[in-house]
Write a protein that holds these residues in place. Structure first.
Motif, PDB file in Angstrom:
ATOM      1  N   LEU A   6       0.919  -1.131  -0.087  1.00 26.37           N
ATOM      2  CA  LEU A   6      -0.084   0.119   0.230  1.00 26.37           C
ATOM      3  C   LEU A   6       0.921   1.315  -0.099  1.00 26.37           C
ATOM      4  N   SER A  16       1.928   0.607   5.001  1.00 20.79           N
ATOM      5  CA  SER A  16       1.030  -0.552   5.792  1.00 20.79           C
ATOM      6  C   SER A  16       1.948  -1.087   6.775  1.00 20.79           C
ATOM      7  N   PRO A  17       1.536  -1.168   8.193  1.00 27.83           N
ATOM      8  CA  PRO A  17       2.184  -2.008   9.170  1.00 27.83           C
ATOM      9  C   PRO A  17       2.058  -3.518   8.839  1.00 27.83           C
ATOM     10  N   TYR A  18       1.208  -3.894   8.262  1.00 29.16           N
ATOM     11  CA  TYR A  18       0.821  -5.348   7.960  1.00 29.16           C
ATOM     12  C   TYR A  18       1.929  -5.696   6.816  1.00 29.16           C
ATOM     13  N   PHE A  40      -5.214   2.321  -2.076  1.00 27.22           N
ATOM     14  CA  PHE A  40      -6.212   1.855  -1.353  1.00 27.22           C
ATOM     15  C   PHE A  40      -7.410   1.504  -2.527  1.00 27.22           C
ATOM     16  N   ILE A  43      -7.026  -1.855  -4.395  1.00 26.11           N
ATOM     17  CA  ILE A  43      -7.161  -3.300  -4.127  1.00 26.11           C
ATOM     18  C   ILE A  43      -8.339  -3.985  -4.462  1.00 26.11           C
ATOM     19  N   LYS A  52      -9.385  -7.830   0.327  1.00 25.59           N
ATOM     20  CA  LYS A  52      -9.848  -6.262   0.077  1.00 25.59           C
ATOM     21  C   LYS A  52      -8.616  -5.543   0.956  1.00 25.59           C
ATOM     22  N   THR A  53      -7.787  -6.450   1.424  1.00 25.72           N
ATOM     23  CA  THR A  53      -6.553  -5.817   2.098  1.00 25.72           C
ATOM     24  C   THR A  53      -5.298  -6.377   1.403  1.00 25.72           C
ATOM     25  N   VAL A  54      -4.234  -5.532   1.858  1.00 22.86           N
ATOM     26  CA  VAL A  54      -2.934  -6.045   1.537  1.00 22.86           C
ATOM     27  C   VAL A  54      -2.280  -6.234   3.168  1.00 22.86           C
ATOM     28  N   PRO A  55      -1.201  -7.112   3.023  1.00 23.90           N
ATOM     29  CA  PRO A  55      -0.359  -7.597   2.040  1.00 23.90           C
ATOM     30  C   PRO A  55      -1.192  -8.869   1.471  1.00 23.90           C
ATOM     31  N   ASP A  66      -3.156 -12.594   4.022  1.00 26.48           N
ATOM     32  CA  ASP A  66      -3.541 -12.117   5.376  1.00 26.48           C
ATOM     33  C   ASP A  66      -2.081 -12.187   6.008  1.00 26.48           C
ATOM     34  N   SER A  67      -1.717 -11.208   6.804  1.00 22.73           N
ATOM     35  CA  SER A  67      -0.206 -11.186   7.010  1.00 22.73           C
ATOM     36  C   SER A  67       0.069 -12.376   8.017  1.00 22.73           C
ATOM     37  N   TYR A 128     -12.512   7.940  -0.302  1.00 19.82           N
ATOM     38  CA  TYR A 128     -12.768   6.532   0.328  1.00 19.82           C
ATOM     39  C   TYR A 128     -12.181   6.645   1.735  1.00 19.82           C
ATOM     40  N   ARG A 133     -12.615   5.670   7.020  1.00 16.15           N
ATOM     41  CA  ARG A 133     -12.059   6.130   8.496  1.00 16.15           C
ATOM     42  C   ARG A 133     -12.690   6.718   9.511  1.00 16.15           C
TER      43      ARG A 133
HETATM   44  N1  LIG Z   1      -5.833  -8.779   8.843  1.00 20.95           N
HETATM   45  C1  LIG Z   1      -5.034  -8.261   7.759  1.00 20.95           C
HETATM   46  C2  LIG Z   1      -5.260  -6.817   7.989  1.00 20.95           C
HETATM   47  C3  LIG Z   1      -4.672  -5.963   6.747  1.00 20.95           C
HETATM   48  C4  LIG Z   1      -4.937  -4.634   6.737  1.00 20.95           C
HETATM   49  O1  LIG Z   1      -5.761  -4.150   7.277  1.00 20.95           O
HETATM   50  N2  LIG Z   1      -4.559  -4.004   5.682  1.00 20.95           N
HETATM   51  C5  LIG Z   1      -4.798  -2.743   5.224  1.00 20.95           C
HETATM   52  C6  LIG Z   1      -3.517  -1.662   4.978  1.00 20.95           C
HETATM   53  S1  LIG Z   1      -2.678  -1.391   6.437  1.00 20.95           S
HETATM   54  C7  LIG Z   1      -5.499  -2.553   4.040  1.00 20.95           C
HETATM   55  O2  LIG Z   1      -5.246  -3.168   3.002  1.00 20.95           O
HETATM   56  N3  LIG Z   1      -6.624  -2.045   3.941  1.00 20.95           N
HETATM   57  C8  LIG Z   1      -7.514  -1.628   2.739  1.00 20.95           C
HETATM   58  C9  LIG Z   1      -8.729  -0.867   3.034  1.00 20.95           C
HETATM   59  O3  LIG Z   1      -8.802  -0.505   4.094  1.00 20.95           O
HETATM   60  O4  LIG Z   1      -9.178  -0.422   2.082  1.00 20.95           O
HETATM   61  C10 LIG Z   1      -3.577  -8.575   7.751  1.00 20.95           C
HETATM   62  O5  LIG Z   1      -3.087  -8.739   8.794  1.00 20.95           O
HETATM   63  O6  LIG Z   1      -3.111  -8.897   6.482  1.00 20.95           O
END
Ligand SMILES: N[C@@H](CCC(=O)N[C@@H](CS)C(=O)NCC(=O)O)C(=O)O
Length: 228
Positions: A6, A16-18, A40, A43, A52-55, A66-67, A128, A133
């Protein structure tokens, strides 16, 4: 192997911390990876998986989304490389920290950084991010930012177990870093990439731990430039 990450306007500054957990895990296993930067809103448009999320890790036709699952996948598929967990007890410790740090560390840091993240984003992501958020925060990004120092203080207070452990050892995992360290380091990389806030003071064990983490794997973490 590809790792989808991200980014904001600067495509070199993945925040992204993950994703940072996974980047460090790949460094630990000495596995070369091609980074694929996404914003964002790109994705959900990926046509090869429903994540829906990275990584997202792509390897041998597999997509791991999922991380934590990625860490387990790397551990299981590359057993001859250095271990991320150091056995079953280490895996349980990492799993515990993965879950417990969500409420104690990730949430207060998210509340502290939400507005700063917004300022780094590509214009196409701003609407978005604000909408999603602000719903999560229950307030505007600006109102959250007004409470930044309070949320940083909550985050800092919750670091005491880590500071305590690091008085006696160099890494949360002992003499050598492992996945628990990468979970925490991801949070420091997140803050460094989007904000100029100070998370720990120079007289704390964690301050020196961050420097040790920065130097791992050829200084991998130092690709994130502190925001002035
Ligand atoms: N449980 C997931 C959480 C990953 C996560 O929340 N990634 C966020 C970035 S830090 C993301 O991609 N968010 C996309 C969005 O909110 O649309 C993991 O550990 O990989």
């Amino acid at each position: 192997m590809k790792l989808y990450e991200l980014v904001g306007t600067d495509r070199t500054q993945g925040f992204s911390p993950y994703v940072w957990r996974t980047r460090m895990a790949l460094g630990h296993k000495a596995l070369p990876v091609e980074m694929v930067p996404l914003i964002f809103t790109e994705i959900p448009k990926l046509d090869f998986c429903t994540a829906k999320t990275v990584p997202i890790l792509e390897h041998d036709g597999n997509y791991i989304t999922d991380s934590w699952d990625i860490a387990c996948y790397l551990e299981d598929n590359f057993p001859d490389r250095p271990s991320l967990f150091g056995g079953a007890a280490g895996k349980a410790y990492a799993s515990f920290f993965h879950f417990s740090s969500f409420y104690t560390l990730v949430i207060p840091l998210f509340q502290a950084l939400a507005y700063d993240i917004f300022t780094c984003l590509d214009d196409r992501d701003r609407e978005y991010f604000r909408r999603s958020r602000e719903a999560r925060l229950g307030k505007s990004l600006e109102a959250a930012h007004d409470r930044q120092s309070e949320n940083l203080a909550i985050f800092h207070k919750q670091l005491w177990p880590c500071n305590s452990i690091l008085k006696a050892q160099d890494f949360l995992s002992g003499d050598h870093p492992a996945y628990v360290d990468y979970i925490l380091y991801g949070l420091f990389q997140w803050a460094r990439g989007v904000s100029s806030v100070t998370l720990v003071n120079a007289d704390e064990p964690l301050y020196h731990w961050v420097r040790r983490m920065d130097n791992l794997f050829g200084g991998l973490g130092k690709v994130i430039r502190p925001r002035g």
